[in-house]
Design a protein around this motif. Structure first.
Motif, PDB file in Angstrom:
ATOM      1  N   LEU A  10     -19.724   3.017 -16.687  1.00  0.00           N
ATOM      2  CA  LEU A  10     -19.890   2.727 -15.334  1.00  0.00           C
ATOM      3  C   LEU A  10     -20.083   1.602 -15.406  1.00  0.00           C
ATOM      4  O   LEU A  10     -20.363   0.638 -14.388  1.00  0.00           O
ATOM      5  N   LEU A  11     -21.539   1.111 -16.292  1.00  0.00           N
ATOM      6  CA  LEU A  11     -21.926   0.021 -16.323  1.00  0.00           C
ATOM      7  C   LEU A  11     -20.623  -0.916 -16.944  1.00  0.00           C
ATOM      8  O   LEU A  11     -20.941  -2.494 -16.257  1.00  0.00           O
ATOM      9  N   LEU A  12     -19.612  -0.915 -17.871  1.00  0.00           N
ATOM     10  CA  LEU A  12     -19.022  -2.005 -17.780  1.00  0.00           C
ATOM     11  C   LEU A  12     -17.675  -2.311 -16.637  1.00  0.00           C
ATOM     12  O   LEU A  12     -17.575  -3.047 -16.082  1.00  0.00           O
ATOM     13  N   PHE A  13     -17.505  -1.248 -16.441  1.00  0.00           N
ATOM     14  CA  PHE A  13     -16.807  -0.964 -15.068  1.00  0.00           C
ATOM     15  C   PHE A  13     -17.448  -1.806 -14.175  1.00  0.00           C
ATOM     16  O   PHE A  13     -16.613  -2.466 -13.577  1.00  0.00           O
ATOM     17  N   GLY A  14     -18.605  -2.038 -13.601  1.00  0.00           N
ATOM     18  CA  GLY A  14     -19.862  -2.123 -12.583  1.00  0.00           C
ATOM     19  C   GLY A  14     -19.354  -3.811 -13.235  1.00  0.00           C
ATOM     20  O   GLY A  14     -18.901  -5.429 -12.345  1.00  0.00           O
ATOM     21  N   ARG A  15     -19.800  -4.505 -14.406  1.00  0.00           N
ATOM     22  CA  ARG A  15     -19.546  -5.686 -14.558  1.00  0.00           C
ATOM     23  C   ARG A  15     -17.876  -6.464 -14.343  1.00  0.00           C
ATOM     24  O   ARG A  15     -18.081  -7.206 -13.871  1.00  0.00           O
ATOM     25  N   LEU A  16     -17.262  -5.758 -14.484  1.00  0.00           N
ATOM     26  CA  LEU A  16     -15.573  -5.885 -14.816  1.00  0.00           C
ATOM     27  C   LEU A  16     -15.388  -6.029 -13.255  1.00  0.00           C
ATOM     28  O   LEU A  16     -14.867  -7.748 -12.832  1.00  0.00           O
ATOM     29  N   ALA A  17     -15.722  -5.258 -12.468  1.00  0.00           N
ATOM     30  CA  ALA A  17     -15.389  -4.980 -10.991  1.00  0.00           C
ATOM     31  C   ALA A  17     -16.058  -5.605 -10.058  1.00  0.00           C
ATOM     32  O   ALA A  17     -15.321  -6.409  -9.057  1.00  0.00           O
ATOM     33  N   VAL A  18     -17.171  -5.861  -9.898  1.00  0.00           N
ATOM     34  CA  VAL A  18     -17.913  -6.480  -8.954  1.00  0.00           C
ATOM     35  C   VAL A  18     -18.803  -7.430  -9.322  1.00  0.00           C
ATOM     36  O   VAL A  18     -20.270  -7.468  -8.373  1.00  0.00           O
ATOM     37  N   ASN A  19     -19.095  -7.326 -11.031  1.00  0.00           N
ATOM     38  CA  ASN A  19     -19.939  -8.324 -11.445  1.00  0.00           C
ATOM     39  C   ASN A  19     -21.461  -8.702 -11.781  1.00  0.00           C
ATOM     40  O   ASN A  19     -22.131  -9.804 -11.305  1.00  0.00           O
ATOM     41  N   VAL A  20     -21.504  -7.158 -12.152  1.00  0.00           N
ATOM     42  CA  VAL A  20     -23.228  -6.586 -11.739  1.00  0.00           C
ATOM     43  C   VAL A  20     -23.444  -5.604 -12.850  1.00  0.00           C
ATOM     44  O   VAL A  20     -22.612  -5.033 -13.364  1.00  0.00           O
ATOM     45  N   TRP A  21     -24.178  -5.547 -13.237  1.00  0.00           N
ATOM     46  CA  TRP A  21     -24.555  -4.660 -14.442  1.00  0.00           C
ATOM     47  C   TRP A  21     -26.126  -4.055 -13.373  1.00  0.00           C
ATOM     48  O   TRP A  21     -26.714  -4.323 -12.113  1.00  0.00           O
ATOM     49  N   GLY A  22     -25.722  -2.914 -13.823  1.00  0.00           N
ATOM     50  CA  GLY A  22     -26.982  -2.016 -13.203  1.00  0.00           C
ATOM     51  C   GLY A  22     -27.979  -1.222 -14.215  1.00  0.00           C
ATOM     52  O   GLY A  22     -28.046  -0.451 -15.224  1.00  0.00           O
TER      53      GLY A  22
END
Length: 383
Positions: free
Chosen positions: A318-330
């Motif tokens: 999920l962290l990787l997906f968030g970084r690649l998709a919306v350019n954010v880290w959770g």
């Protein structure tokens, strides 16, 4: 295909063979009951994921329930089913019958070749797309050669060659896809396909929960384990579907053609694999908990590692997906990942119900915190 095209019922039918395949992989890892068995199970899962993802891209070219594409996907369904049937013999051929490892490798090659043949036929008239299909053949065939060689040799060499085959196929196709000739015609369709595969994986986790409980007498401990298992699946669903997928889908829809291609290849094609693998490994751990729910002994390192490691891998995905998709880290998810990974030694020593309860609490608290923290964003995205 129109930009508003949605997933067809035929594609949902196509996905059913992957439900069976994921169940087979989970059973394979449970039977092996070792770190090597889990590694090999993840390799099998990677083969299944890459084949499914290829057909998700293919479905962007034409309606999957019509004509040539329906025929091709029907053939692929048969091939995937053969792969799934061969999973129990993926490394150790059973006496009698055909050679299991070679059947698996051959059926996988058939599925990948059908995909490229149909893609090539649908690409006629599109010069860049035809070129992209042609460029994809060498890594597919080279990877298949490594798979067949590994299946023929067996043992540790097979594991190494299977790993090399996946790395070659994924690496070359990904490198040539990010700025290549593929096209994402319908962003809502593309995102929905991947979201539905996450649902398939979550469904398999519930199936594993049922399989673990099927032959046990109904007891309070079994009911508690079942409730916790459903709670874990619910938390995994919440963390994926509540906000991030909605934002990612919008980002994919608004991106230009090249940025959309890079986003699709990275965030969805590659970034979703640890999400799916994390769900399957968590399900393996939950199955171990259910099978020993009434035991007063410690859960043990195998099931604890699958349970906590699977949840940590899911959060990492999920962290990787968030970084690649919306350019954010959770940041909340990163903290939860560290906590659930650190819980592994305690989970191995504690009784099964306590071990699972600890993971469920971490996931549930994370979901609650994010729901509160991102309340305004959730409202805005849904509006």
């Amino acid at each position: 295909m129109t930009t508003s095209h949605r997933v067809t019922t035929f594609e949902l039918f196509f996905d059913l063979v992957y439900v069976f395949a994921l169940t087979q992989v989970t059973a394979f890892m449970a039977h092996a009951h070792s770190g090597t068995g889990v590694l090999r199970g993840v390799l099998l899962l990677a083969l299944l994921w890459w084949s499914w993802s290829a057909y998700a891209w293919l479905g962007n070219q034409a309606r999957a329930d019509l004509g040539m594409l329906r025929a091709g996907m029907g053939l692929a369904m048969a091939g995937v089913f053969v792969v799934a049937l061969a999973v129990p013999e993926a490394w150790h051929d059973a006496p009698g019958g055909l050679n299991g490892p070679l059947v698996l490798a051959g059926a996988y090659l058939f599925v990948r070749c059908v995909h490229l043949v149909v893609y090539g036929l649908l690409a006629r008239g599109g010069r860049e797309l035809v070129r992209q299909v042609v460029v994809s053949w060498p890594p597919v065939l080279a990877g298949a050669g490594l798979l067949l060689a590994g299946a023929a040799i067996g043992g540790g060499v097979q594991t190494v060659l299977f790993t090399a085959a996946i790395a070659l196929d994924w690496g070359v196709v990904y490198a040539t896809s990010r700025r290549g000739g593929w096209r994402i015609h319908s962003a809502p369709y593309f995102a929905e396909r991947y979201e539905l595969f996450v649902i398939i994986a979550l469904g398999e986790s519930l199936t594993a929960l049922g399989v673990g409980a099927a032959e046990l007498p109904v007891s309070l401990s079994l009911l508690a384990a079942a409730a916790l298992g459903v709670g874990a699946a619910m938390a995994l669903w919440w963390l994926y579907f509540d906000v991030v997928t909605l934002v990612a889908r919008r980002r994919l829809h608004q991106a230009g053609s090249e940025d959309r291609l890079a986003l699709a290849a990275g965030a969805y094609g590659v970034g979703h694999f640890p999400v799916v693998a994390g769900i399957v490994l968590t399900a393996l751990g939950v199955e171990g908990v259910v099978g020993h729910a009434g035991s007063g002994h410690g859960l043990g390192w195998f099931s604890a590692g699958a349970l906590c490691g699977g949840a940590a891998l899911y959060l990492g995905g999920l962290l990787l997906f968030g970084r690649l998709a919306v350019n954010v880290w959770g940041p909340f998810r990163l903290v939860a990942l560290v906590v659930v990974a650190a819980w592994t030694p305690a989970a191995a020593a504690l009784p099964p119900l306590a071990a699972l309860a600890g993971v469920v609490v971490v996931l549930a608290v994370l979901a609650a915190v994010e729901t509160w923290w991102f309340a305004e964003l959730r409202h805005r995205v849904r509006a």
